[in-house]
Design a protein around this motif. Structure first.
Motif, PDB file in Angstrom:
ATOM      1  N   ARG A   1       9.535   7.278 -12.616  1.00  0.00           N
ATOM      2  CA  ARG A   1      10.395   8.391 -12.231  1.00  0.00           C
ATOM      3  C   ARG A   1       9.571   9.462 -11.515  1.00  0.00           C
ATOM      4  O   ARG A   1       8.368   9.581 -11.738  1.00  0.00           O
ATOM      5  N   ASN A   2      10.235  10.249 -10.679  1.00  0.00           N
ATOM      6  CA  ASN A   2       9.554  11.334  -9.972  1.00  0.00           C
ATOM      7  C   ASN A   2      10.506  12.513  -9.809  1.00  0.00           C
ATOM      8  O   ASN A   2      11.680  12.421 -10.173  1.00  0.00           O
TER       9      ASN A   2
ATOM     10  N   GLU B   1       5.723   4.174  -6.512  1.00  0.00           N
ATOM     11  CA  GLU B   1       5.937   4.293  -5.070  1.00  0.00           C
ATOM     12  C   GLU B   1       7.138   3.469  -4.628  1.00  0.00           C
ATOM     13  O   GLU B   1       7.922   3.901  -3.771  1.00  0.00           O
TER      14      GLU B   1
ATOM     15  N   SER C   1      14.671   9.795  -9.090  1.00  0.00           N
ATOM     16  CA  SER C   1      13.863  10.630  -8.210  1.00  0.00           C
ATOM     17  C   SER C   1      14.221  12.105  -8.321  1.00  0.00           C
ATOM     18  O   SER C   1      13.912  12.892  -7.427  1.00  0.00           O
TER      19      SER C   1
ATOM     20  N   ASN D   1      14.459   7.071  -1.284  1.00  0.00           N
ATOM     21  CA  ASN D   1      14.512   7.776  -0.002  1.00  0.00           C
ATOM     22  C   ASN D   1      15.223   6.956   1.070  1.00  0.00           C
ATOM     23  O   ASN D   1      15.941   7.510   1.907  1.00  0.00           O
TER      24      ASN D   1
ATOM     25  N   LYS E   1      10.188   5.507  -5.424  1.00  0.00           N
ATOM     26  CA  LYS E   1      10.329   6.669  -4.548  1.00  0.00           C
ATOM     27  C   LYS E   1      10.815   6.261  -3.155  1.00  0.00           C
ATOM     28  O   LYS E   1      11.757   6.856  -2.615  1.00  0.00           O
TER      29      LYS E   1
ATOM     30  N   ASP F   1      11.137  14.220  -6.823  1.00  0.00           N
ATOM     31  CA  ASP F   1      11.381  14.512  -5.406  1.00  0.00           C
ATOM     32  C   ASP F   1      12.658  15.311  -5.174  1.00  0.00           C
ATOM     33  O   ASP F   1      12.703  16.209  -4.338  1.00  0.00           O
TER      34      ASP F   1
END
Length: 561
Positions: free
Chosen positions: A112-113, A490, A155, A497, A493, A115
């Protein structure tokens, strides 16, 4: 590891700036890539080639200066310069061990991130006309759209899932006429059957329910059958509610939920279409010609202007779409993703043109579109074209009943949305390495079985023991597995995107393949306690990443198979 390597290179760039080797105002975009050949290290960058011209140096010479300026660290075991100036990084055992540690400590949060930073995004998907059961094309939209929502949530976006019901127009009228004909005892073979009527068995079920006086409830509607075959309006409302309920049940079986159900009819009843048209006229982007109202979409890149209001006074189909998307913008969605069938391609330019012509501050290129191609269903080497209940197509429920929810979701999401998809029922049902979803789930179950065998042998394992033993992971196959685990964040992510859940599916298939190969060649429950604990830690990390990845696809991670 890519962010950490990028930080090292940023420090090297700053050092060369301070020395006057690089211009002080230079702000390079540092890109780190995975190497294709392990002989060239684990990670690589073309930074030296990008900066050679502003630095006025040969790329290989600049590469050496960058390498010499790298800060001391424990992440990289060796750095080499290759070809015209690539910089190749070989990760140290300490750095790879830290990847396993990150997975085991972060657990469900790994990958998870932040962004999205809590910003609002709306994803509209499925949006099927309530005129029949969901077909397999709708199923692909449901799988891809739901996975996009899961990725955006992972994200850090505040995600709203929306279903747009086309509950107005000619198709709904044809539905009502078809049900009415069945209520009156007509069949599609009768001369008076509606010319564009629906012929599936579900129309018979619907008509019987209406004439029985049944009450149906969908997400936000409830109607009771009036038992009057001459009341077309009552039939229309009942039929829409009935089929919305059927679609809701199909989506529930597919583990897909929505936050908002938006009715096309509300755009008219609340005056939103008329208000949008008035704004376009007031802004000077329309003109009358041959009794029709036109929008100058050529002002915004279209190849020709488009009719908004026809001679008969009715609006063309893109006009309510413009009003609908203005409503989305006014609801505060910074980002909007529309997952739709490829037949919507022609509307993209004119909807975006209409939104620009509103002068409402909507960014160019808003909203985003993800268009999926057709699905061909195969069984026994032959195409399956129809379902008895639907009458003319394969339904989503047919496929779920045939191969199960997990296989259906995986196969529909595992190819890039804009590529045509062949859904092989026999493959989806097979329990072999040829079936990717089975192969991935089996890797997860295999790890679970290792720990069951450990317990059966009267042995135990703790996180602390596993972390302490990580230096014992010395095999090249173990290091390769760990590096692959490190790529998962990555993958998530980039997939979020780019709205590409298929990349997660492909990653999981590759990870499962590497694990199966490792499992078959190296024993995990060895006598050496440290080696055993280290390999158990690695296996648990693989299990965790597979579980996290399958969760992003809406597929279960079974402990036994």
């Amino acid at each position: 590891m890519k962010p950490q390597i990028a930080e090292l290179l940023s420090a090297a760039v700053a050092s060369l700036k301070a020395q006057g080797t690089l211009p002080a105002d230079l702000e390079p975009r540092i890109q780190i890539d995975n190497t294709r050949d392990k002989a060239h290290g684990d990670l690589a960058t073309n930074l030296a080639m990008m900066l050679a011209k502003p630095a006025g140096k040969n790329p290989r010479e600049l590469a050496q200066l960058l390498v010499d300026a790298l800060p001391a660290n424990t992440l990289v075991e060796k750095v080499e310069i290759a070809g015209p100036g690539f910089i190749n990084f070989y990760l140290s055992d300490a750095s790879t061990a830290s990847l396993v540690k990150a997975v085991l400590e972060q657990k469900e949060a790994y990958g998870r991130n932040s962004d999205g930073a809590g910003r609002k995004v709306q994803v509209e998907f499925v949006s099927a006309n309530p005129t029949g059961p969901l077909h397999i094309g709708h199923g692909r939209g449901a799988a891809v759209g739901d996975c996009i929502c899961r990725l955006l949530d992972a994200s850090g976006w505040d995600v709203t899932r929306e279903f747009y019901y086309n509950d107005a127009g000619a198709q709904i009228n044809n539905l009502a006429l078809s049900v009415q004909a069945r209520c009156k005892g007509l069949t599609p073979d009768d001369a008076s059957w509606p010319e564009d009527g629906y012929r599936g068995d579900y129309i018979v079920e619907l008509a019987n329910s209406y004439m029985n006086g049944d009450t149906v409830e969908s997400a936000d509607q409830s109607f009771t059958g009036a038992k009057d075959a001459d009341d077309l309006e009552a039939i229309r409302h009942f039929a829409v509610a009935y089929l919305r309920r059927e679609q809701d049940l199909d989506l529930k079986a597919f583990a897909v939920d929505f936050d908002v159900y938006f009715l096309e009819s509300s755009l008219y009843s609340e005056g939103k279409v008329e208000a949008a048209v008035k704004t376009l006229i007031d802004n000077g982007y329309t003109y009358e010609d041959d009794g029709a109202l036109w929008l100058r979409t050529t002002d915004f890149g279209d190849d020709k202007d488009r009719v908004m209001r026809k001679k008969d006074g009715g609006y063309t189909y893109f006009v309510p779409d413009v009003a609908y998307h203005l409503d989305k913008w006014q609801r505060g969605f910074e980002r909007v993703v529309n997952e739709q069938g490829a037949d919507h391609h022609s509307t993209i330019t004119r909807v975006r043109a209409g939104l620009q012509a509103l002068n409402a501050g909507i960014p160019k290129g808003w909203p985003d579109y993800v268009l999926h191609q057709m699905v061909t269903v195969m069984r026994g080497g032959e195409e399956v074209k129809i379902s008895k209940r639907a009458g003319s197509y394969v339904t989503l429920r047919d496929l779920i009943d045939e191969v199960g929810r997990d296989a259906t979701r995986y196969f529909l999401a595992a190819r890039k949305a804009d590529s045509q998809l062949t859904f092989d029922i026999d493959l989806a049902r097979s329990q072999s390495s040829d079936n990717p979803v089975y192969y991935i789930q089996y890797a997860h179950a295999r790890v679970c079985s290792i720990f069951r065998k450990l317990a059966e042998a009267g042995q135990s394992w703790t996180l602390a023991e596993g972390l302490a033993a990580l230096p014992k992971l010395e095999l090249e196959s173990e290091k390769d597995l760990i590096v692959k685990l490190g790529r998962f964040p990555e993958i998530v992510k980039v997939a979020a995107n780019n709205h590409e859940p298929h990349s997660v599916a492909n990653y999981l298939r590759d990870l499962a393949g590497d694990f199966h190969t490792y499992y078959n060649s190296e024993k995990t429950l060895v006598d050496d306690a440290d080696v055993r604990n280290a390999r158990l830690a690695l296996a648990e990390a693989v299990r965790q990443v597979i579980s996290n990845g399958l969760g992003l696809l809406g597929v279960s991670a079974p402990q036994e198979m």
